[in-house]
Design a protein around this motif. Sequence first.
Motif, PDB file in Angstrom:
ATOM      1  N   ALA A 131      23.862  70.430 -73.135  1.00 42.11           N
ATOM      2  CA  ALA A 131      23.700  69.855 -74.474  1.00 42.11           C
ATOM      3  C   ALA A 131      23.971  70.913 -75.538  1.00 42.11           C
ATOM      4  CB  ALA A 131      22.295  69.291 -74.636  1.00 42.11           C
ATOM      5  N   GLU A 137      18.137  67.490 -82.109  1.00 40.14           N
ATOM      6  CA  GLU A 137      18.054  67.023 -80.724  1.00 40.14           C
ATOM      7  C   GLU A 137      16.665  67.258 -80.130  1.00 40.14           C
ATOM      8  OE1 GLU A 137      21.011  66.106 -77.360  1.00 40.14           O
ATOM      9  OE2 GLU A 137      21.148  66.053 -79.514  1.00 40.14           O
ATOM     10  N   TYR A 138      16.108  68.445 -80.390  1.00 37.88           N
ATOM     11  CA  TYR A 138      14.872  68.831 -79.692  1.00 37.88           C
ATOM     12  C   TYR A 138      13.654  68.930 -80.603  1.00 37.88           C
ATOM     13  CZ  TYR A 138      18.085  69.903 -75.924  1.00 37.88           C
ATOM     14  OH  TYR A 138      19.039  69.812 -74.953  1.00 37.88           O
TER      15      TYR A 138
END
Lengths: 164, 563
Positions: free
Chosen positions: A10, A35-36
Amino acid sequence: MNEVSISEDAVKTIVERYHGEKSALISILQDVQKEYAFLSKDALNLLSQEMEIPLSKVYEVSTFYNSFSLVPRGRHVIAVCAGTACHVKGGPKLRSRLEEELNIECGETTEDRMFTLEEVRCLGCCSLAPVVKVDSDIYAYLEEDKIPGILKTYREERRQSGEN
Amino acid sequence: MASLFPSKTKVMVGEATCGLATGAGLVHAALAKEIKKQKLDIILSKTGCIGMCYREPLVDVIEPNRPRLTYSRLTPKNVPAFLNQIQEGNHKSKKPYCRIDEDSFIGNGETKRYFSGALPDDLGEVSLMSEIDFYEKQVRIATRNCGYLDPDNIDEYIARGGYFSLHKAFSSMQPEEIIEEVIKAGLRGRGGGGFLTGYKWQSCRRAHGEVKYVICNGDEGDPGAYMDRSIMEGDPHSVIEGMIIGAYAIGAHEGYIYVRDEYPFAVNSLSLAISQARECGLLGENILDSGFSFDIQIGKGAGAFVCGESTALMASLEGRAGEPRAKYIHTVEHGLWDRPTNLNNVETWANVPVIVGRGSEWFSEIGIENNAGTKVFSLVGNIRNVGLIEVPMGITLQEIIYDIGGGIPKGKQFKAVQTGGPSGGCIPKDMLDLSVSYDELSKAGSMMGSGGMIVMDETSCMVDVARYFLGFLESESCGKCVPCREGVRRMRQILDDICAGRGREGDVELLESMSEAIIDGSLCALGGSAPNPVLSTIKSFRDEYDAHIRDKKCPAGVCKELA
């Protein structure tokens, strides 16, 4: 939200999106955080290797800018506007009330990882002061007493969606 | 043109950030649903912010051969009744707030009436927008299209005279001529610096180097200012057109728009506008067959106030921490990636097409000597008509606050108006006849800044306000220069003490001498002007400092420990 393990692929995909350009570091960090939800140690290490930028530089940039977080954040991010108009129109009262209701200090995350409370420099909605933003929802002309109700809707949303 | 003056009914919702925050998105959705349900032959569209933030959400209705009507504070609940009244042609459920008879395109000087003949009988009581107090003294150049067109529709921008100046510049002007026009117009940097834009362009054109850049500074960081957001969201093409003209005049082929992280809608609106401009051949290779190529990229900030400073912004665009550097080496010679770079702010760029289109003479007649044109201000805080205004330079604070702003609400007394963001100062009541210009505001110990105007009434404590700004600057200081990093913190601590009743005699003098050291010892404007909020409040509101220190009282009742 549990600690998310970083996927090497990713991160690579994100770096490739910017053709590995070193100057895109800020945009890349933004995408990784999107994303995180935060920038973990692993993520920073991976980026440093992938982009061939010393870890110290990656760390410098990610700690310099306010929008990056190196610790996990809550499901909902509450941003109290600390702009001048909001300050004059009672923003500090909203902040204290939120701290009281959530039982955390500004900058912290609740134990259940439901909410993170932050101060934002100015949302640019000065005509609607005082303003609080939860995720992307902006609450205009907010009165202190409406805060418990607002928090409740976010808590209930979670229960309704059946997540744990 | 057909979409600006449609042959059937058109409903436009004001959907800039502040409109959306007050429910414009929900109103739009309700309108869409109801129009579909009732199978109505109505065009539904959106527009930017017209400035009347105190009346949001705003909905405008344009019907063939009728004045354009503005309705304020619509809610999703009102929508069915509202649509019925449009169908029936009455004002049963909602009265129009004001009307516009004639649309004037300031870019090319043309006007177009919405209707011919006499004013329809039912609208005799509805005021003209240009005659209501809030608008009467305004002159809209930079914000000429905000609230008049759909920012997502390049055709509407072109129909209102957009990209004509670009065509004029390419087809009939040499780069030097354009620079000459901008110099003669007297346009000064609207980001607050006030440097003559044309001279900056000239230096950059003359600088050595093949590769040059132009940058639009959209890192509107001053708390209390949001005019750049409004322009980027509501009229992105005006910025793009200005940048293309500037790049052509300077000889740059790459441009960047740096937008702060807090403005997601501005990024969306600009991205779409850039891709439309590319499709139309207005950006990219060989623009309008002129042989000139130029393209724009968007750079996003990540939440750092100091990045509004030009050298910090360039560092950030290069992917580094946004620390300013000393500016004895000018950015027009060594800027982004060490190459000649011309940076102007959003509002400055938005003025450029009008100057090129209408000529420097026309522009320089607006405003006052050495301060030509208009300035956009966000009039916020404790004031009745909160909103975004664009006024000719030289207007007085009195006119802005009382005539346009409608004065202080709730029967309270005016205390001060804060201009210039954290680097500015607080201007007291006895200076309200001050004319608003770069020079006068600086003389008054404040500054133009990017245009935030925060009105404070008797419920604001000026010591607390000074502390607030120092707290802001303390956390936004990049930390490079010690006097700024440590000095601002120490000053904030002293103000904390004063606000908590621990103030001591001599504190004010200590603050003053520290201010001097910080001003002298900082590289960039953040540190160099950080003490301004303290110095200006000491100057005009010394009695409040004394009350805190000597009597342990906060006259405004803001400081909790002294209540």
